[in-house]
Design an enzyme around this catalytic site. Sequence first.
Site, PDB file in Angstrom:
ATOM      1  N   LYS A  89       0.823  -1.213   0.000  1.00  0.00           N
ATOM      2  CA  LYS A  89       0.000   0.000   0.000  1.00  0.00           C
ATOM      3  C   LYS A  89       0.858   1.265   0.000  1.00  0.00           C
ATOM      4  CE  LYS A  89      -0.781   0.373   5.011  1.00  0.00           C
ATOM      5  NZ  LYS A  89      -0.087   1.669   5.187  1.00  0.00           N
ATOM      6  N   ASP A  90       2.155   1.130   0.324  1.00  0.00           N
ATOM      7  CA  ASP A  90       3.060   2.281   0.338  1.00  0.00           C
ATOM      8  C   ASP A  90       3.798   2.473  -0.981  1.00  0.00           C
ATOM      9  OD1 ASP A  90       2.466   2.787   3.024  1.00  0.00           O
ATOM     10  OD2 ASP A  90       4.079   1.477   3.734  1.00  0.00           O
ATOM     11  N   THR A 134      -5.804   9.861  13.284  1.00  0.00           N
ATOM     12  CA  THR A 134      -5.364   9.156  12.081  1.00  0.00           C
ATOM     13  C   THR A 134      -4.593  10.117  11.186  1.00  0.00           C
ATOM     14  OG1 THR A 134      -6.055   7.830  10.165  1.00  0.00           O
ATOM     15  CG2 THR A 134      -7.512   9.632  10.821  1.00  0.00           C
ATOM     16  N   ALA A 135      -3.668   9.562  10.388  1.00  0.00           N
ATOM     17  CA  ALA A 135      -2.981  10.354   9.372  1.00  0.00           C
ATOM     18  C   ALA A 135      -3.464   9.988   7.977  1.00  0.00           C
ATOM     19  CB  ALA A 135      -1.475  10.130   9.473  1.00  0.00           C
ATOM     20  N   ARG A 138      -8.017   8.627   3.698  1.00  0.00           N
ATOM     21  CA  ARG A 138      -9.060   7.633   3.411  1.00  0.00           C
ATOM     22  C   ARG A 138      -9.846   7.300   4.673  1.00  0.00           C
ATOM     23  NH1 ARG A 138      -9.290   2.290   4.611  1.00  0.00           N
ATOM     24  NH2 ARG A 138      -7.083   2.269   5.211  1.00  0.00           N
ATOM     25  N   ARG A 139      -9.134   6.975   5.737  1.00  0.00           N
ATOM     26  CA  ARG A 139      -9.816   6.607   6.975  1.00  0.00           C
ATOM     27  C   ARG A 139     -10.612   7.778   7.541  1.00  0.00           C
ATOM     28  NH1 ARG A 139      -4.451   3.362   8.963  1.00  0.00           N
ATOM     29  NH2 ARG A 139      -5.095   1.246   8.332  1.00  0.00           N
ATOM     30  N   ARG A 156       0.286  10.005  13.891  1.00  0.00           N
ATOM     31  CA  ARG A 156       1.204   9.155  13.151  1.00  0.00           C
ATOM     32  C   ARG A 156       2.099   8.439  14.134  1.00  0.00           C
ATOM     33  NH1 ARG A 156       4.787  10.802   9.060  1.00  0.00           N
ATOM     34  NH2 ARG A 156       4.570   8.613   8.510  1.00  0.00           N
ATOM     35  N   THR A 161       3.292   3.652  19.657  1.00  0.00           N
ATOM     36  CA  THR A 161       3.057   5.086  19.823  1.00  0.00           C
ATOM     37  C   THR A 161       1.569   5.390  19.824  1.00  0.00           C
ATOM     38  OG1 THR A 161       5.154   5.663  18.757  1.00  0.00           O
ATOM     39  CG2 THR A 161       3.442   7.363  18.804  1.00  0.00           C
ATOM     40  N   ARG A 162       0.853   4.786  18.909  1.00  0.00           N
ATOM     41  CA  ARG A 162      -0.582   5.067  18.801  1.00  0.00           C
ATOM     42  C   ARG A 162      -1.352   4.529  20.003  1.00  0.00           C
ATOM     43  NH1 ARG A 162      -2.006   4.362  12.351  1.00  0.00           N
ATOM     44  NH2 ARG A 162       0.094   4.722  11.584  1.00  0.00           N
ATOM     45  N   CYS A 249      -1.622  10.700  -1.655  1.00  0.00           N
ATOM     46  CA  CYS A 249      -2.037  10.837  -0.257  1.00  0.00           C
ATOM     47  C   CYS A 249      -3.104  11.906  -0.076  1.00  0.00           C
ATOM     48  CB  CYS A 249      -0.820  11.146   0.615  1.00  0.00           C
ATOM     49  SG  CYS A 249       0.363   9.788   0.701  1.00  0.00           S
TER      50      CYS A 249
END
Length: 322
Positions: A89-90, A134-135, A138-139, A156, A161-162, A249
Amino acid sequence: MTASLPVMALATRTSPLAMAQALMVQARLAAAHGVSDAEAGFPILGLVTTGDQITDRALLDAGGKGLFTRELDRAQLDGEAAFAVHSMKDVPTHLPDGLELACVLEREDPSDILLTASGPGTLKSLPQGALIGTASLRRQAQALHARPDLQITLLRGNVGTRLQRLKDGPIAATFLAKAGLKRLGRPEGDWPGLDFAHSLPAPAQGAIGVTIRSDDDAARVALAPLNHAPTALAIAAERGVLEALDGSCRTPLAAHGVFEGDTLHLTAEVLKPDGSQRWRMNDTRTGIDTVEAARAFGLSLGEALRKDGGAAVEAILTGTGS
């Protein structure tokens, strides 16, 4: 190493998930070629990418797609690594000259999981006006399409971290890919994924791809036993959608393909960033057995979706719509 294959290094990002994925590829290469010492035969070259260094702003503001692949691409082109292991996906739809996608592993569950401080959640279960971190555009768009009352803030960082940000508050929930959680061996990976009716995945989410130099026949041969054709074809169709819609993006879009027998079912959508509108289409095609045919299928669905959305979708794709 076997007599027929030289030592071949694998380039990867150094994040915990990227390293876990590289180790998966390394182990499968070693097993496929009877190599007892996987690290000696297929050493891992860990690299910090531009995308890994940016944690304080959205990727669009830093240059968009390619931020997690540039350093890996360069290591291959410079001859430091035979392979580069990527979360597909990246990966941009067009690779740099001299590189090609040679292998796609069987895809893990591509769904998103909604994590809250108290456990798994759904968009419906969140309290009124809840703050989501979220970063992902889409989400963000999908969440606001389902729940316009929700609030969005940038979040991010890696999984740890999240999760810590959830514990610290005031963020009520965040999204993570189920595939990544499972590959890290985290218990959250067993939580239920979100319904595709509201949270269709990003194109190629959950898939691991391996690139090589186009002139490296030995690397291509080495990877052949690892390639999972149904996954490779499904993500080629999804990436065709991405290509047709000039996906970046700044574009809230999603696509998911899945085979039932010899029939490929493909669903795609584009949303306004604020979630106020969504355009979704699906199609099926039988007899797709090449990457080129799968890409063409995705391109056709993406172009149909673009036409259906008209000026409103064009405004989103060019960054002039909200």
